[in-house]
Motif scaffolding. Structure first.
Motif, PDB file in Angstrom:
ATOM      1  N   ALA A  99      10.034   4.906   2.592  1.00 37.26           N
ATOM      2  CA  ALA A  99      10.803   5.957   1.920  1.00 37.26           C
ATOM      3  C   ALA A  99      10.163   7.330   1.977  1.00 37.26           C
ATOM      4  O   ALA A  99      10.562   8.206   1.215  1.00 37.26           O
ATOM      5  N   GLY A 100       9.172   7.528   2.839  1.00 37.31           N
ATOM      6  CA  GLY A 100       8.527   8.831   2.928  1.00 37.31           C
ATOM      7  C   GLY A 100       7.446   9.015   1.884  1.00 37.31           C
ATOM      8  O   GLY A 100       7.334   8.245   0.926  1.00 37.31           O
ATOM      9  N   ARG A 101       6.651  10.056   2.070  1.00 29.72           N
ATOM     10  CA  ARG A 101       5.526  10.295   1.177  1.00 29.72           C
ATOM     11  C   ARG A 101       5.980  10.516  -0.268  1.00 29.72           C
ATOM     12  O   ARG A 101       5.382   9.990  -1.200  1.00 29.72           O
ATOM     13  N   GLU A 102       7.031  11.297  -0.465  1.00 38.14           N
ATOM     14  CA  GLU A 102       7.481  11.580  -1.828  1.00 38.14           C
ATOM     15  C   GLU A 102       7.881  10.300  -2.548  1.00 38.14           C
ATOM     16  O   GLU A 102       7.571  10.111  -3.725  1.00 38.14           O
ATOM     17  N   GLY A 103       8.563   9.407  -1.848  1.00 38.10           N
ATOM     18  CA  GLY A 103       8.945   8.140  -2.458  1.00 38.10           C
ATOM     19  C   GLY A 103       7.754   7.280  -2.809  1.00 38.10           C
ATOM     20  O   GLY A 103       7.709   6.653  -3.867  1.00 38.10           O
ATOM     21  N   ALA A 104       6.755   7.253  -1.914  1.00 40.23           N
ATOM     22  CA  ALA A 104       5.554   6.460  -2.176  1.00 40.23           C
ATOM     23  C   ALA A 104       4.810   6.986  -3.391  1.00 40.23           C
ATOM     24  O   ALA A 104       4.376   6.215  -4.256  1.00 40.23           O
ATOM     25  N   ARG A 161       3.179   6.733  -9.134  1.00 43.84           N
ATOM     26  CA  ARG A 161       3.194   7.357 -10.460  1.00 43.84           C
ATOM     27  C   ARG A 161       3.974   6.489 -11.448  1.00 43.84           C
ATOM     28  O   ARG A 161       3.617   6.386 -12.629  1.00 43.84           O
ATOM     29  N   GLY A 162       5.048   5.867 -10.978  1.00 39.38           N
ATOM     30  CA  GLY A 162       5.824   4.981 -11.840  1.00 39.38           C
ATOM     31  C   GLY A 162       5.006   3.799 -12.324  1.00 39.38           C
ATOM     32  O   GLY A 162       5.129   3.376 -13.473  1.00 39.38           O
ATOM     33  N   MET A 163       4.148   3.273 -11.440  1.00 37.01           N
ATOM     34  CA  MET A 163       3.288   2.163 -11.836  1.00 37.01           C
ATOM     35  C   MET A 163       2.275   2.598 -12.884  1.00 37.01           C
ATOM     36  O   MET A 163       2.001   1.863 -13.838  1.00 37.01           O
ATOM     37  N   GLU A 164       1.715   3.788 -12.721  1.00 39.53           N
ATOM     38  CA  GLU A 164       0.763   4.282 -13.718  1.00 39.53           C
ATOM     39  C   GLU A 164       1.443   4.454 -15.071  1.00 39.53           C
ATOM     40  O   GLU A 164       0.889   4.096 -16.124  1.00 39.53           O
ATOM     41  N   GLY A 165       2.657   4.978 -15.067  1.00 42.08           N
ATOM     42  CA  GLY A 165       3.388   5.141 -16.318  1.00 42.08           C
ATOM     43  C   GLY A 165       3.748   3.828 -16.972  1.00 42.08           C
ATOM     44  O   GLY A 165       3.829   3.741 -18.209  1.00 42.08           O
ATOM     45  N   ALA A 166       3.968   2.785 -16.159  1.00 45.66           N
ATOM     46  CA  ALA A 166       4.337   1.482 -16.713  1.00 45.66           C
ATOM     47  C   ALA A 166       3.215   0.889 -17.560  1.00 45.66           C
ATOM     48  O   ALA A 166       3.477   0.197 -18.547  1.00 45.66           O
ATOM     49  N   VAL A 167       1.968   1.140 -17.171  1.00 41.13           N
ATOM     50  CA  VAL A 167       0.842   0.643 -17.966  1.00 41.13           C
ATOM     51  C   VAL A 167       0.924   1.202 -19.388  1.00 41.13           C
ATOM     52  O   VAL A 167       0.827   0.462 -20.383  1.00 41.13           O
ATOM     53  N   PRO A 177      11.300   3.630  -3.900  1.00 38.04           N
ATOM     54  CA  PRO A 177      11.448   2.949  -2.606  1.00 38.04           C
ATOM     55  C   PRO A 177      11.614   1.436  -2.677  1.00 38.04           C
ATOM     56  O   PRO A 177      12.089   0.840  -1.708  1.00 38.04           O
ATOM     57  N   TRP A 178      11.228   0.800  -3.772  1.00 41.76           N
ATOM     58  CA  TRP A 178      11.397  -0.651  -3.828  1.00 41.76           C
ATOM     59  C   TRP A 178      12.814  -1.055  -4.212  1.00 41.76           C
ATOM     60  O   TRP A 178      13.167  -2.234  -4.146  1.00 41.76           O
ATOM     61  N   VAL A 179      13.657  -0.105  -4.611  1.00 46.33           N
ATOM     62  CA  VAL A 179      15.020  -0.421  -5.029  1.00 46.33           C
ATOM     63  C   VAL A 179      15.851  -0.824  -3.814  1.00 46.33           C
ATOM     64  O   VAL A 179      15.910  -0.109  -2.811  1.00 46.33           O
ATOM     65  N   ASP A 180      16.461  -1.982  -3.913  1.00 47.00           N
ATOM     66  CA  ASP A 180      17.299  -2.564  -2.862  1.00 47.00           C
ATOM     67  C   ASP A 180      16.523  -2.921  -1.599  1.00 47.00           C
ATOM     68  O   ASP A 180      17.116  -3.162  -0.546  1.00 47.00           O
ATOM     69  N   HIS A 181      15.186  -2.935  -1.681  1.00 47.93           N
ATOM     70  CA  HIS A 181      14.403  -3.405  -0.537  1.00 47.93           C
ATOM     71  C   HIS A 181      14.603  -4.906  -0.370  1.00 47.93           C
ATOM     72  O   HIS A 181      14.604  -5.662  -1.345  1.00 47.93           O
ATOM     73  N   ARG A 182      14.784  -5.326   0.849  1.00 47.07           N
ATOM     74  CA  ARG A 182      14.948  -6.754   1.148  1.00 47.07           C
ATOM     75  C   ARG A 182      13.832  -7.209   2.078  1.00 47.07           C
ATOM     76  O   ARG A 182      13.745  -6.776   3.239  1.00 47.07           O
ATOM     77  N   SER A 183      12.954  -8.051   1.594  1.00 46.20           N
ATOM     78  CA  SER A 183      11.932  -8.661   2.452  1.00 46.20           C
ATOM     79  C   SER A 183      12.597  -9.729   3.308  1.00 46.20           C
ATOM     80  O   SER A 183      13.529 -10.409   2.866  1.00 46.20           O
ATOM     81  N   SER A 216       0.820  -1.207   0.000  1.00 43.51           N
ATOM     82  CA  SER A 216       0.000   0.000   0.000  1.00 43.51           C
ATOM     83  C   SER A 216       0.855   1.259   0.000  1.00 43.51           C
ATOM     84  O   SER A 216       2.060   1.234   0.304  1.00 43.51           O
ATOM     85  N   GLY A 217       0.209   2.395  -0.328  1.00 43.36           N
ATOM     86  CA  GLY A 217       0.907   3.665  -0.277  1.00 43.36           C
ATOM     87  C   GLY A 217       1.466   3.947   1.110  1.00 43.36           C
ATOM     88  O   GLY A 217       2.591   4.457   1.248  1.00 43.36           O
ATOM     89  N   ARG A 218       0.719   3.618   2.135  1.00 41.66           N
ATOM     90  CA  ARG A 218       1.186   3.867   3.494  1.00 41.66           C
ATOM     91  C   ARG A 218       2.412   3.026   3.827  1.00 41.66           C
ATOM     92  O   ARG A 218       3.333   3.503   4.502  1.00 41.66           O
ATOM     93  N   LYS A 219       2.433   1.804   3.350  1.00 43.81           N
ATOM     94  CA  LYS A 219       3.595   0.962   3.602  1.00 43.81           C
ATOM     95  C   LYS A 219       4.813   1.492   2.850  1.00 43.81           C
ATOM     96  O   LYS A 219       5.926   1.517   3.387  1.00 43.81           O
ATOM     97  N   LEU A 220       4.611   1.940   1.613  1.00 41.39           N
ATOM     98  CA  LEU A 220       5.709   2.523   0.847  1.00 41.39           C
ATOM     99  C   LEU A 220       6.219   3.793   1.523  1.00 41.39           C
ATOM    100  O   LEU A 220       7.429   4.053   1.565  1.00 41.39           O
TER     101      LEU A 220
END
Length: 434
Positions: A74-79, A84-90, A382-388, A66-70
């Protein structure tokens, strides 16, 4: 298309493990950015064999976290940048398909998610409120407005977002593989990678040595050495009807081919295909002990039957025949947050939780920038280099995942009985990326 297996040891600049959307998009953008790179893709089966070639055809801006988790990462700007990146990917998927002459039935008609109970209406309105927070453009439709897009039973309202297209996944993945080869990339099929290490991918037919090794294996990741607990392969199953008559389509609607779902807890998803069928899928198949992925798990007659019954009830389709049924594994990380990254010569992308058709495109462009050492907006998402964190060992993994799948079914049953938002679902929400 017939492609050869790896003929033995080979050197490359980049070796990509997996010829699904993640691997092919990465190869495509790398080859476009630097035609001199020696890029090799190694695939155990055939290009698009996994989820890339057998999904439900949603090319959406959905991201599993979710946006809140993102924002917590990485903060609101990162989320906001991620969304927006996902919308552009479509749109990018459609642009590349057009540029490369890939006839994949791409059509951007948005997504209608029906609300068919009071509890679902409350969730729909909550989604609209959350959308305002992140600017993702989700709107609430009244029952009359919904009827202008789709005629389903028991509809009280719906949410609508324009950020989704329908595709034919098999056509897209096959066309993308051909485009990659036209750019000079070599795809080896029938070559199983058993281990990924810094500087090399070890296969059953030889070793590919490269400066960068990319893991693009999604639901098949647990088959690699030391990756058993990286993601959990969870099955999603799909059925398809015969081509429907013009009169039936006149009654159902879906004239602009929006994808459709409803606000129940156990995920369902559908689309109207270019050749006039309904394709409809959902979760409900069990997770298999030890993260096993086997061809026989694609066939779950009980789940196929439930999907058929759900679609019949949704559109009052008593006389319609079903002609196809299939399934496959998708990759679920422990925190339900997809990731992409590059460390010590080993890159990865995945954990899409079934939202991979467009997310893989964003991943491919991001991996390209990381591999070419570019500092861009994509590499700062924010997903770059994220490790679950890793999944629990068995039997706890098997017990937990299947209990979660069962809980979503029970949550829907609870709402039918009480008419109120499910307590079970509220308890499960933190475990599902929300």
């Amino acid at each position: 298309m017939v492609r050869t297996a790896l003929p033995g040891d080979r050197d490359a600049d980049v070796v990509i493990v997996g010829a699904g959307f993640t691997g092919l998009w990465t190869a495509y953008y790398l080859a476009k950015a630097d035609p001199g790179l020696r890029v090799v893709v190694v695939e155990a089966e055939t290009a698009g064999f996994g989820a890339s070639g057998r999904n439900g055809g949603w090319c959406s801006a959905l991201f599993p976290a979710s946006g809140r988790k993102l924002a917590a990462l990485a903060g609101r700007e990162g989320a906001v940048g991620m969304l927006r990146g996902m919308e552009g990917a479509v749109d990018e998927v459609g642009l590349v398909a057009a540029a490369e002459g890939i006839e994949c039935d791409f059509h951007k008609g948005g997504t209608v998610v029906l609300a068919r109970s009071k509890a679902q209406v409350e969730r729909a309105r909550g989604e609209v409120a959350e959308s305002r927070e992140w600017g993702t453009g989700v709107e609430f439709l009244g029952a009359d407005e919904v009827a202008g897009k789709v005629n389903a039973t028991k509809v009280l309202g719906a949410t609508f977002t324009p950020h989704c297209a329908v595709i034919h996944p098999g056509k897209l993945v096959r066309g993308l593989a051909a485009a990659v080869e036209r750019l000079g990339v070599t795809i080896y099929q029938g070559t199983r990678v058993t281990r990924i290490e810094r500087g090399r991918a070890v296969t059953d037919r030889g070793v590919v040595r490269a400066d960068v090794v990319v893991r693009a294996t999604e639901g098949f990741t647990p088959g690699l050495v030391n990756e058993r607990r990286t993601v959990a392969p969870v099955y999603s199953l799909v059925v398809a009807t015969e081509p429907l008559s013009a009169a039936t389509w006149e009654r159902i609607g879906l004239a602009d081919r929006p994808t459709f779902s409803d606000h129940r807890h156990l995920i369902i998803y559908g689309q109207r295909t270019a050749d006039g069928r309904l394709v409809f899928g959902g979760r409900g198949a069990p997770y298999h002990f030890g993260s096993r992925v086997r061809p026989e798990y694609d066939n779950e007659p009980r789940v196929f039957g439930k999907l058929q019954a759900t679609l019949r009830e949704l559109f009052d389709l008593e006389d319609v025949q079903f002609t196809h049924a299939w399934g496959g594994a998708l990759g679920v990380p422990r925190d339900w947050c997809a990731s992409v990254g590059l460390r010590d010569g080993v890159a990865w992308a995945g954990g899409y939780v079934g939202d991979g058709v467009s997310t893989t495109n964003l991943a491919g462009r991001t991996l390209t920038d990381l591999i070419l050492n570019r500092d861009t907006q994509l590499t700062r998402l924010p997903w770059v280099d994220h490790r679950s964190r890793r999944w629990e060992p068995e039997p706890f993994r098997w017990l937990g995942i299947n209990a979660g799948l069962r809980a979503m079914t029970l949550a829907d049953a609870e709402e039918r009985l009480t008419g109120r938002d499910s307590r079970i679902a509220r308890l499960m929400a933190p475990l599902l990326g929300h």
